[in-house]
Enzyme design. Structure first.
Site, short mmCIF file in Angstrom:
data_model
loop_
_atom_site.label_atom_id
_atom_site.label_comp_id
_atom_site.label_asym_id
_atom_site.label_seq_id
_atom_site.Cartn_x
_atom_site.Cartn_y
_atom_site.Cartn_z
N ASP A 140 -0.46 5.74 5.82
CA ASP A 140 -1.87 6.02 5.53
C ASP A 140 -2.73 4.76 5.43
OD1 ASP A 140 -0.95 5.05 3.10
OD2 ASP A 140 -2.22 6.38 1.93
N GLU A 141 -2.31 3.70 6.06
CA GLU A 141 -3.04 2.43 5.96
C GLU A 141 -2.99 1.69 7.29
OE1 GLU A 141 -2.29 -0.73 2.83
OE2 GLU A 141 -0.85 0.84 2.36
N ASP B 235 -7.67 2.70 4.20
CA ASP B 235 -6.67 3.33 3.36
C ASP B 235 -7.12 4.76 3.06
OD1 ASP B 235 -4.54 3.79 1.72
OD2 ASP B 235 -5.20 2.45 0.11
MG LIG Z 1 -3.64 5.51 0.43
#
Ligand SMILES: [Mg+2]
Length: 367
Positions: free
Chosen positions: A113-114, A10
């Site tokens: 974003d993961e 993350d």
């Molecule tokens: Mg994040």
């Protein structure tokens, strides 16, 4: 059967971090992305913000005026207010995903974003190699892209995901298979992905605030306080027996609803209100069908018909409305292109899971 080794990555305050690099800003100055605050009189919303701004209690989807009250911009205060730079995030995201995916046997991008990686074979089932690999990935992302990231390593999606939250920012946490019980010991139930505020409140009414309380009560008592399905799920969480499946393909099975406005909207609060209604309807529909989902998607159509879909998957399939409500509001706030009139908003629950016995009798809405 030997455990899988999963990694969850993350990025730390991703949007704000990308803007900080792009504009060459001081990371210690509170940075708030969103609508024009108009000296505190703006009526828009906060898209997202950096860690320095979070210290003021500023959050995604908060009215921009409230953010300003908490941390004013110039000339009175130190807050730095910016409109999001379009295109910047997906470019950075693609570079991060390219780095991550080259080391994974199986790779699943969970959002911009993961990502989840199954590295069992790549690391020969060796948890120390997996730890060394995350350190390499973390420094590669920092050196090549200047972005900070956090990692979790575990045998289930939940453990990997919770691990990446554990020492944020720039953290790494590994939970070995024989550390699962101690990992959950005394941990607030609220920290477990899939347990939303409503469920947590319900459990608290029965004196269950930690995973240890849940464990002590046992499955039968939990089923009486909540539901049989939730009770057996939480027992599997504690035993480390929830999903370890990393799937590169998004399921096409989904249930969704959308709403077209009579006149295009520039007032985001009313769009959020409509989105709230849609999420409630979709989650009720899912409950009626007896299905849960692992992917939430928000659809935004702008004036002129340009349409964008923004998705995020959670570690386990859930039917908890409050979980998807937060996810939908976050996705909307982070991705809406401010100052563009909105024609349609939609919400879709995907990657559906259902009890096998009912599978053949169900029909799904396709987009
Ligand atoms: Mg994040």
């Amino acid at each position: 059967m030997a455990s899988r080794i999963l990694i969850h990555c993350d990025l730390d305050a991703f949007f704000a971090a990308v803007e900080t690099l792009h504009h060459n800003l001081d990371p210690d100055v509170p940075l708030i992305l969103g609508s024009d605050p108009k000296g505190g009189k703006g009526r828009g919303i906060v898209s997202t913000c950096n860690y320095a701004a979070r210290k003021y209690g500023i959050r995604s989807a908060m009215p921009i005026g409230e953010a300003w009250r908490r941390c004013p911009g110039p000339p009175q205060g130190t807050g730095h207010y910016l409109k999001s730079t379009r295109g910047l995030y997906s470019r950075a995201s693609r570079k991060v995903m390219a780095i991550l995916s080259q080391y994974a046997d199986k790779f699943e991008q969970a959002s911009i974003d993961e990502a989840y990686l199954d590295v069992t074979e790549y690391c020969d089932g060796d948890w120390d190699k997996a730890l060394a690999l995350t350190r390499e990935l973390q420094s590669e992302i920092m050196e090549q892209l200047g972005l900070s990231s956090s990692f979790g390593i575990g045998s289930t999606r939940i453990l990997a995901k919770m691990g990446s939250e554990e020492n944020k920012p720039a953290g790494i946490h590994r939970t070995l298979p024989d550390e699962i019980n101690s990992f959950f010991e005394g941990r607030p139930v609220r920290e477990v992905p899939g347990i939303g505020p409503k469920t947590a409140t319900r459990l608290a009414e029965w004196g269950i605030t930690t995973m240890s309380d849940a464990s002590e009560n046992g499955e039968i008592a939990l089923a009486r306080f909540t539901s049989e399905r939730f009770a057996s799920w939480i027992v599997r969480v504690i035993d480390g027996e929830t999903s370890d499946d990393i799937s590169p393909l998004r399921s096409r099975k989904s249930v969704g609803k959308e709403h077209t406005f009579e006149t295009d909207k520039i007032d985001y609060q009313s769009v959020i209100n409509q989105l709230t209604l849609l999420v409630t309807k979709v989650m009720k529909r899912a409950k009626d069908m007896g299905v849960s989902g692992r992917l939430g998607e928000v659809k935004i159509r702008y004036q002129g018909f340009e349409t964008h879909t923004h998705g995020r998957s959670i570690p386990v399939a859930m039917d908890d409305e409050s979980v998807f409500m937060r996810l939908a509001h976050g996705l909307f706030a982070e991705n809406v292109e401010l100052e563009r009139p909105i024609r349609l908003v939609g919400f879709r629950l995907g990657n559906l899971e259902m009890p096998d016995t009912r599978q053949s009798t169900l029909e799904f809405e396709e987009e």
